[in-house]
Design a protein around this motif. Structure first.
Motif, PDB file in Angstrom:
ATOM      1  N   ALA A 161     -22.275 -17.263  -5.481  1.00 53.45           N
ATOM      2  CA  ALA A 161     -21.376 -17.676  -4.405  1.00 53.45           C
ATOM      3  C   ALA A 161     -20.024 -16.976  -4.517  1.00 53.45           C
ATOM      4  CB  ALA A 161     -21.175 -19.190  -4.446  1.00 53.45           C
ATOM      5  N   GLY A 162     -19.540 -16.454  -3.411  1.00 51.69           N
ATOM      6  CA  GLY A 162     -18.226 -15.827  -3.366  1.00 51.69           C
ATOM      7  C   GLY A 162     -18.205 -14.358  -3.715  1.00 51.69           C
ATOM      8  N   ARG A 163     -19.284 -13.856  -4.308  1.00 49.56           N
ATOM      9  CA  ARG A 163     -19.293 -12.446  -4.717  1.00 49.56           C
ATOM     10  C   ARG A 163     -19.218 -11.513  -3.506  1.00 49.56           C
ATOM     11  NH1 ARG A 163     -23.491 -10.633  -9.239  1.00 49.56           N
ATOM     12  NH2 ARG A 163     -22.144 -12.076 -10.387  1.00 49.56           N
ATOM     13  N   ASN A 164     -19.747 -11.976  -2.381  1.00 50.53           N
ATOM     14  CA  ASN A 164     -19.749 -11.139  -1.182  1.00 50.53           C
ATOM     15  C   ASN A 164     -18.350 -10.950  -0.602  1.00 50.53           C
ATOM     16  OD1 ASN A 164     -19.892 -13.958  -0.540  1.00 50.53           O
ATOM     17  ND2 ASN A 164     -20.240 -13.404   1.594  1.00 50.53           N
ATOM     18  N   LEU A 165     -17.370 -11.657  -1.128  1.00 47.38           N
ATOM     19  CA  LEU A 165     -15.994 -11.514  -0.654  1.00 47.38           C
ATOM     20  C   LEU A 165     -15.276 -10.341  -1.300  1.00 47.38           C
ATOM     21  CD1 LEU A 165     -14.916 -15.281  -0.640  1.00 47.38           C
ATOM     22  CD2 LEU A 165     -15.747 -13.910   1.285  1.00 47.38           C
ATOM     23  N   LYS A 166     -15.880  -9.773  -2.329  1.00 45.12           N
ATOM     24  CA  LYS A 166     -15.249  -8.655  -3.030  1.00 45.12           C
ATOM     25  C   LYS A 166     -15.293  -7.393  -2.174  1.00 45.12           C
ATOM     26  CE  LYS A 166     -16.154 -10.219  -7.760  1.00 45.12           C
ATOM     27  NZ  LYS A 166     -16.781  -9.865  -9.072  1.00 45.12           N
ATOM     28  N   GLN A 167     -14.241  -6.590  -2.296  1.00 43.49           N
ATOM     29  CA  GLN A 167     -14.160  -5.352  -1.531  1.00 43.49           C
ATOM     30  C   GLN A 167     -15.300  -4.408  -1.904  1.00 43.49           C
ATOM     31  OE1 GLN A 167     -10.506  -3.197  -2.066  1.00 43.49           O
ATOM     32  NE2 GLN A 167     -10.753  -2.004  -0.202  1.00 43.49           N
ATOM     33  N   ASP A 168     -15.896  -3.801  -0.911  1.00 44.88           N
ATOM     34  CA  ASP A 168     -17.001  -2.853  -1.089  1.00 44.88           C
ATOM     35  C   ASP A 168     -18.262  -3.497  -1.674  1.00 44.88           C
ATOM     36  OD1 ASP A 168     -15.427  -0.828  -0.092  1.00 44.88           O
ATOM     37  OD2 ASP A 168     -14.749  -0.147  -2.047  1.00 44.88           O
ATOM     38  N   TYR A 169     -18.353  -4.833  -1.611  1.00 42.52           N
ATOM     39  CA  TYR A 169     -19.542  -5.510  -2.125  1.00 42.52           C
ATOM     40  C   TYR A 169     -20.806  -5.021  -1.418  1.00 42.52           C
ATOM     41  CZ  TYR A 169     -22.986  -9.206  -2.924  1.00 42.52           C
ATOM     42  OH  TYR A 169     -24.138  -9.889  -3.236  1.00 42.52           O
ATOM     43  N   TYR A 170     -20.661  -4.709  -0.130  1.00 41.15           N
ATOM     44  CA  TYR A 170     -21.826  -4.299   0.659  1.00 41.15           C
ATOM     45  C   TYR A 170     -22.449  -3.006   0.156  1.00 41.15           C
ATOM     46  CZ  TYR A 170     -18.791  -0.876   2.967  1.00 41.15           C
ATOM     47  OH  TYR A 170     -17.946   0.184   3.225  1.00 41.15           O
ATOM     48  N   LEU A 171     -21.728  -2.266  -0.699  1.00 38.25           N
ATOM     49  CA  LEU A 171     -22.254  -1.016  -1.239  1.00 38.25           C
ATOM     50  C   LEU A 171     -23.007  -1.233  -2.557  1.00 38.25           C
ATOM     51  CD1 LEU A 171     -19.136   1.296  -0.663  1.00 38.25           C
ATOM     52  CD2 LEU A 171     -21.262   1.266   0.668  1.00 38.25           C
ATOM     53  N   SER A 172     -22.960  -2.445  -3.093  1.00 38.00           N
ATOM     54  CA  SER A 172     -23.532  -2.708  -4.420  1.00 38.00           C
ATOM     55  C   SER A 172     -25.021  -3.047  -4.351  1.00 38.00           C
ATOM     56  CB  SER A 172     -22.788  -3.872  -5.087  1.00 38.00           C
ATOM     57  OG  SER A 172     -23.053  -5.084  -4.410  1.00 38.00           O
TER      58      SER A 172
END
Length: 225
Positions: free
Chosen positions: A104-115
Motif C-alpha cells: 500500500a502506498g508504493r504506487n505514490l512514489k515518483q516513477d513507480y510506473y516504470l518499476s
C-alpha cells in the motif's frame, strides 16, 4: 465492419476526452464506461489481426471475446506478436501473479510506473479480477466448500494472464457495475480526467501496435481494408 467499428470507437473516445476537458465534472459520467469503449477498440483490432493471421472466424462469433484473449496470449508466448511494450507480452500463470504482494502506498512514489513492482502489482490485480469473474460465472454459492475450492484450483491451474488483458478486465468490471475503484467522493474530477486521459494513452499505444501488425500483413498480401 470491425475496421469501421474500431475507427468509430476511436472517434467516440476522442469526443469523450474533449468533453471532459471542457467540463471536468462530466468525467463522473464517462469514467465507468470509458474503459469499455477502450476495450472494444482494442478488441476490434485484435480480432482483425487474428483473422488475417489465421483465417479464423471465431473472432466474429458470440464467444469471440474469450477466444481473442486466449489467442493473443498464445501469440505472445510463441513470439508471433511483438508490440515492443515492456513486459506487455509476458504471459504468466494467474496463480503465480497472485503470489505477488501489493504494498500500500508504493504506487505514490515518483516513477513507480516504470518499476517491475508496478508491473507485478498490475498483474496481481488482473489475476484478482479474473478470479472474481470466474466466481460470478460459477454455479457455486459457497466458495469455502471443498467442491468450490477444488474447482477454483482447477481453474487457476489452467488460467493465464498478460497485461493486454487489462482492457478486457476493465470491461468486465464495468459490465458488472463493479466500479468502486472510481469513487468520486474521494477522487476529484481533475484526477478523473487524468485517469481517462492515461487510459486513452495506453489504448492508443496498444492499438497503434495492433494496427502496425495489421498493416504489415496486408502489405505482404497486397490487400487493403
Amino acid at each position: 465492419r470491425f475496421h469501421k467499428l474500431a475507427a468509430l470507437t476511436e472517434k467516440s473516445i476522442r469526443g469523450e476526452i474533449d468533453s471532459c476537458k471542457a467540463e471536468p465534472d462530466y468525467v463522473q459520467i464517462v469514467a465507468p464506461w470509458f474503459a469499455v469503449k477502450c476495450y472494444y477498440r482494442t478488441y476490434y483490432l485484435e480480432s482483425i489481426l487474428i483473422h488475417l493471421a489465421s483465417g479464423a472466424n471465431n473472432v466474429f462469433k458470440n464467444n469471440g471475446h474469450s477466444y481473442v484473449r486466449k489467442i493473443i496470449r498464445t501469440y505472445c508466448k510463441n513470439g508471433y506478436y511483438v508490440s515492443k511494450m515492456k513486459h506487455a507480452e509476458d504471459v504468466v500463470a494467474t496463480q503465480d501473479a497472485l503470489v505477488h504482494k501489493i504494498t500500500a502506498g508504493r504506487n505514490l512514489k515518483q516513477d513507480y510506473y516504470l518499476s517491475d513492482d508496478c508491473v507485478k502489482s498490475v498483474r496481481h490485480k488482473l489475476a484478482e479480477y479474473s478470479v472474481d469473474h470466474w466466481k460470478k460465472n460459477s454455479p457455486h454459492k459457497n466458495f469455502r466448500s471443498a467442491t468450490a475450492k477444488a474447482d477454483l484450483k482447477k481453474y487457476l491451474a489452467g488460467s493465464e494472464i498478460c497485461l493486454f488483458d487489462f482492457f478486457y478486465q476493465m470491461r468486465v468490471k464495468a459490465n458488472y457495475r463493479d466500479t468502486d475503484f472510481l469513487d468520486f467522493d474521494k477522487i476529484s474530477s481533475a484526477d478523473g480526467v487524468k485517469y481517462v486521459q492515461m487510459l486513452k494513452s495506453a489504448t492508443d499505444k496498444y492499438c497503434n501496435a495492433l494496427q502496425k501488425g495489421i498493416d504489415d500483413m496486408l502489405a505482404d498480401r497486397s490487400l487493403s481494408i
